[in-house]
Enzyme design. Sequence first.
Site, mmCIF file in Angstrom:
data_model
loop_
_atom_site.group_PDB
_atom_site.id
_atom_site.type_symbol
_atom_site.label_atom_id
_atom_site.label_comp_id
_atom_site.label_asym_id
_atom_site.label_seq_id
_atom_site.Cartn_x
_atom_site.Cartn_y
_atom_site.Cartn_z
ATOM 1 N N ASP A 24 31.797 47.696 33.368
ATOM 2 C CA ASP A 24 32.845 46.901 34.002
ATOM 3 C C ASP A 24 32.683 46.935 35.520
ATOM 4 O O ASP A 24 32.549 47.999 36.121
ATOM 5 C CB ASP A 24 34.210 47.478 33.612
ATOM 6 C CG ASP A 24 35.371 46.678 34.184
ATOM 7 O OD1 ASP A 24 35.838 45.755 33.495
ATOM 8 O OD2 ASP A 24 35.792 46.970 35.317
ATOM 9 N N TYR A 64 35.002 45.147 43.883
ATOM 10 C CA TYR A 64 34.555 46.538 43.815
ATOM 11 C C TYR A 64 33.328 46.783 44.691
ATOM 12 O O TYR A 64 33.062 47.917 45.075
ATOM 13 C CB TYR A 64 34.189 46.935 42.379
ATOM 14 C CG TYR A 64 35.307 46.921 41.378
ATOM 15 C CD1 TYR A 64 36.638 46.777 41.758
ATOM 16 C CD2 TYR A 64 35.029 47.068 40.027
ATOM 17 C CE1 TYR A 64 37.650 46.759 40.818
ATOM 18 C CE2 TYR A 64 36.036 47.061 39.077
ATOM 19 C CZ TYR A 64 37.346 46.898 39.475
ATOM 20 O OH TYR A 64 38.343 46.877 38.539
ATOM 21 N N HIS A 68 41.206 38.568 37.895
ATOM 22 C CA HIS A 68 41.480 39.960 38.243
ATOM 23 C C HIS A 68 42.981 40.237 38.383
ATOM 24 O O HIS A 68 43.482 41.248 37.882
ATOM 25 C CB HIS A 68 40.764 40.313 39.554
ATOM 26 C CG HIS A 68 40.509 41.774 39.714
ATOM 27 N ND1 HIS A 68 39.468 42.266 40.472
ATOM 28 C CD2 HIS A 68 41.139 42.861 39.231
ATOM 29 C CE1 HIS A 68 39.483 43.584 40.441
ATOM 30 N NE2 HIS A 68 40.488 43.971 39.696
ATOM 31 N N LYS A 105 34.932 40.188 37.409
ATOM 32 C CA LYS A 105 36.262 39.617 37.599
ATOM 33 C C LYS A 105 36.317 38.666 38.789
ATOM 34 O O LYS A 105 35.596 38.848 39.780
ATOM 35 C CB LYS A 105 37.288 40.743 37.793
ATOM 36 C CG LYS A 105 37.254 41.793 36.687
ATOM 37 C CD LYS A 105 38.265 42.889 36.910
ATOM 38 C CE LYS A 105 38.026 44.027 35.932
ATOM 39 N NZ LYS A 105 36.899 44.889 36.330
#
Length: 316
Positions: free
Chosen positions: A47, A52, A112, A81
């Site tokens: 993931d 990120y 997200h 996402k």
Amino acid sequence: MRGDQVRLNNGLIMPVIGMGTYTFKNDRKSTEQAVQLALKMGYRHFDTARIYGSEAALGGALNEAIANGIVEREEVFVTSKLWGSHHHDPVSALQKTLMIMGMEYIDMYLVHWPVRLKAWVCDPIPKEDEFEPLCLDVTWSGMEKCLEMGLCRGIGVSNFSCKKLQNLLDFAFVPPAINQVEMHPMWKQKKLRDFCRDQNIHVSAYSPLGGPGNLWGSTVVIEDPLIKSLALKHRATPAQIALSWGLSKDVSVIVKSFNQERMRENKGALDLKLEDEEILEIDSMFKEMKILRGEVFVNQSTSPYKTLQDLWDYEI
């Protein structure tokens, strides 16, 4: 169907334990090394998200493993996402993600947050003047286009309440396959899980241990006396008890650790089966604590959410 997999409403098979790759340090080398180690341990679900900063590291590690014959692309389930600043054009956003990752497609693409930001915003903590009105029908149309173009194999959402899911279902041609939300013994999400079960939407739990080690995380789950006593009884760790409880609810869990011992420990939760009475004990725990509350998406002027209750539709 193996016990370590789940079949989604679109027919995709997904491993129930996934490895999260968020790290506030944004260290590509350590992320790549952790993913390579995870692959050797048998992890097959990974993931990431644009915000990120780990898409490049994850893609690099997976592509190296595929090139070296360690794993086939079809054996790996990859999720990323759509960040709020890309709601205006999910297709371009996913194409950029694929370019960053060096992949032809990902397996799951999630919205997200139900938050739309101005197109140039790239900070996980948006400023007050960086919000735009949420046009979920436009966003979801773009997500469906990503699916139609073969850029991903499935689409879903993250951090959506029952009310927001119902709103989406009212106009979606393709229903979301997943709703990824915070869930752990201190934030059980029963109402949301019941709603998603009735709508055949799979719930995927992030921070299933409460997010210890994250900037916003807490150790409250793994330090709870009941969790620790059950760990002692089963000769397991508190983390394994918490994960086993989550898996007993037919959800998948996204665990995030780059530590070899904890990575092995987390995966070992698949071999631990709690008794029905023990699951009920955890279910009956009085404590309820949502850790990632989303305050950064709430303000009195530009955000569509003036309070946290607006964001979560009174599910907090």
